[in-house]
Design an enzyme around this catalytic site. Structure first.
Site, mmCIF file in Angstrom:
data_model
loop_
_atom_site.group_PDB
_atom_site.id
_atom_site.type_symbol
_atom_site.label_atom_id
_atom_site.label_comp_id
_atom_site.label_asym_id
_atom_site.label_seq_id
_atom_site.Cartn_x
_atom_site.Cartn_y
_atom_site.Cartn_z
ATOM 1 N N SER A 195 0.847 -1.191 0.000
ATOM 2 C CA SER A 195 0.000 0.000 0.000
ATOM 3 C C SER A 195 0.887 1.247 0.000
ATOM 4 O O SER A 195 1.688 1.407 -0.913
ATOM 5 C CB SER A 195 -0.968 -0.048 1.189
ATOM 6 O OG SER A 195 -1.982 0.922 1.060
ATOM 7 N N GLU A 318 -9.373 -5.370 -4.239
ATOM 8 C CA GLU A 318 -8.751 -4.284 -3.479
ATOM 9 C C GLU A 318 -9.769 -3.334 -2.847
ATOM 10 O O GLU A 318 -9.667 -2.960 -1.683
ATOM 11 C CB GLU A 318 -7.832 -3.463 -4.400
ATOM 12 C CG GLU A 318 -6.599 -4.171 -4.883
ATOM 13 C CD GLU A 318 -5.452 -4.136 -3.890
ATOM 14 O OE1 GLU A 318 -5.635 -3.646 -2.765
ATOM 15 O OE2 GLU A 318 -4.366 -4.625 -4.250
ATOM 16 N N HIS A 419 -7.961 -5.325 -0.045
ATOM 17 C CA HIS A 419 -6.710 -4.626 0.239
ATOM 18 C C HIS A 419 -6.105 -5.118 1.558
ATOM 19 O O HIS A 419 -6.793 -5.189 2.572
ATOM 20 C CB HIS A 419 -7.003 -3.123 0.313
ATOM 21 C CG HIS A 419 -5.785 -2.261 0.349
ATOM 22 N ND1 HIS A 419 -4.919 -2.159 -0.704
ATOM 23 C CD2 HIS A 419 -5.299 -1.435 1.318
ATOM 24 C CE1 HIS A 419 -3.956 -1.307 -0.407
ATOM 25 N NE2 HIS A 419 -4.160 -0.855 0.824
#
Length: 515
Positions: A195, A318, A419
């Site tokens: 990330s 995600e 995610h």
């Protein structure tokens, strides 16, 4: 293990760590001086050397941030601007005098949250085989690390840009100069992150001063196009001054504000900016013409990033996390996505943005809500990752993946492989806490197998440059524009050619960096 055996001499002084059942740990080692007072919003400087032996058996403070139950920073971990420390993990099985390749971890958290001390990043599982030495890094977050005040500099008051990036460069320099004493090879360093941490990795691959400090890179769910120009950086800085009540002509007063006030203003802008400008973050790396010469994705597209092997990928679902959090960090509704496209057309008229109907055609048969999530996934993470792979594959090996595995519980609640869900598998930390529902409906044995293969591939890449998982698992060939191999990580790994063909052709290759 005796205290003497756990004492290591660094360039700043001697440190004493701890051996915990075969894992050696040196925690909270300062790699830079506390960035406080006159050093707030300045590039990191070397720590003041100390005499005697410094005890480094507990994590250093995390960067200032709110308390979030869903992101525990670790037992008894304080929060402070004095956060520039790192941790070294190594197996006690490494023979004295021998060295191992090094993996340096940069945590995620939307550039405003997280720490190397998070229990998720406990390094025991990754180092237990003795194949690598692991380093996990803290860096400045939010306004402390990403607010660009450099345009306000004068002869008396100087402000530097991209402070968090400079922090990570300083940590890599510490690794270069000190890691051999801990059993690490400074000539075989893999920088990896997820990330925001992945965004730092891909950005540093284009930073001239970082060249040579790492030799392989792994970027998981990198928001590679969330890098902005100096004009926008000035605009955010002015909003920050308004939020704190500091006049433009007195910008130096920001150095006098309490830590809590800077943190409060950080999160006020963190919430405000994505709401008013969908698809953008309040705090992110900036093209400053000094440390970061150009948009990283443009540098990758020209084949001018550092020519090192890259392992890169995203998760299948995600955007589902952001739906669950009701977060505006990425646009997931039709109105927000449309607003983002309109803003791109105004602020970057030189870009040929594909018509909305052409993009949506790639998601034919997907319902409106699911389509919004798919578009958000692809504009925020997947397409930037594919664009980087396309460009970088011309100059160095690239290994592209997509993480698809989700437990039955995550599938039932429609979270899927969202995610950050790959992290517990990479780190081998699947137990969670008593309230963790991940394996409530089963899937643990499969999850443990996924974790073992994933660790095997990441370690293989870091040690030999080849992310293969041994017999019984498919070989993972490099990504090339002729075949576009992608490894799908699921209950069983699968290899695909041009997995993203439809969406890649719909988005095109020109919408590369956003305002």
């Amino acid at each position: 293990m005796t205290d003497d055996a756990m004492t290591v001499t660094t360039a700043s002084g001697a440190v004493r760590g701890i051996d915990d059942k075969g894992t050696r740990m040196w925690l909270g080692i300062p790699y830079a001086a506390p960035p406080v007072g006159s050093l707030r919003w300045r590039a990191p400087v070397a720590p003041t050397p100390w005499s005697g032996v410094r005890d480094v058996r507990t994590f250093g403070p995390a960067a200032p941030q709110p308390d979030l139950p869903v992101m525990p920073l670790g037992d008894s971990v304080a929060k402070s601007e004095d956060c520039l420390s790192l941790n070294v993990w190594a197996s006690s099985s490494i023979p004295p005098g021998q060295t191992r390749p090094v993996m340096v971890w940069v945590h995620g958290g939307a550039y405003v949250l997280g720490a190397s001390s998070q229990p998720l990043y406990d390094g025991r599982s990754l180092v237990e085989s003795g194949e690598v030495v692991l380093v996990t890094v803290n860096y400045r977050l939010g306004a402390f690390g990403f607010l660009d005040l450099s345009s306000f500099s004068d002869d008396e008051h100087v402000f530097d840009s991209n402070l968090a990036l400079r922090d990570v460069v300083a940590a890599l320099e510490w690794v270069r100069d000190n890691i051999a004493a801990f059993g690490g090879d400074p000539e075989a360093v893999t920088l990896f992150g997820e990330s925001a941490g992945g965004g730092i990795v891909t950005t540093l691959m284009t930073v001239p001063s970082a060249q040579g400090l790492f030799h392989r890179a792994i970027a998981q769910s990198s928001p590679a196009t969330s890098v902005y120009d100096s004009v926008r950086g000035r605009r955010v800085a002015e909003l920050f001054l308004d939020e704190t009540g500091v006049a433009l002509e007195e910008v130096h007063r920001l150095r006098e504000l309490p830590t809590d006030e800077i943190t409060r203003a950080t999160f006020a802008l963190f919430d405000h900016i994505p709401t008013t400008a969908p698809g953008t973050l309040a705090f992110a790396p900036a093209v400053d013409g000094e440390l970061v010469p150009d948009y990283p994705v443009e540098t990758f597209r020209r084949g001018q990033a550092h020519p090192i092997p890259l392992l890169i990928g995203t998760n299948k679902d995600e955007a589902n996390l952001f739906k669950l959090m009701r977060s505006p960090l990425i646009p997931i509704t039709g109105d927000a996505i449309r607003s983002m496209f309109d803003r791109i057309a105004v602020e970057r008229p030189e870009l040929s943005v594909p018509p909305e109907d052409e993009i949506y055609a790639a998601y034919d048969g997907v319902g409106d809500k699911a389509r919004g999530l798919a578009v958000a996934r692809d504009i925020g993470f997947r397409m930037p990752t594919v664009w980087l792979a396309e460009g970088h594959s011309r100059i160095a090996p690239v290994y592209l993946y997509r993480f698809d595995w989700a437990t039955p519980f995550f599938r039932m609640v429609r979270i899927g492989a969202t995610h950050a869900t790959e992290l517990s598998y990479l780190w081998g930390n699947l137990k969670g806490n008593k309230l963790d529902p991940t394996f409530m409906l089963g899937g643990r044995s499969t999850g443990e197998a996924v974790s073992a293969r994933m660790q095997r591939r990441w370690l293989g890449f870091a040690t030999a440059g080849t992310p293969d998982a041994g017999s019984g698992a498919p070989q993972w060939p490099p990504y090339e524009t002729t075949r576009r191999h992608t490894l799908v990580i699921d209950d069983r790994d699968r290899l695909h050619e041009d997995l993203d063909g439809d969406i890649r052709m719909a988005w095109g290759d020109e919408v590369l960096s956003f305002p």
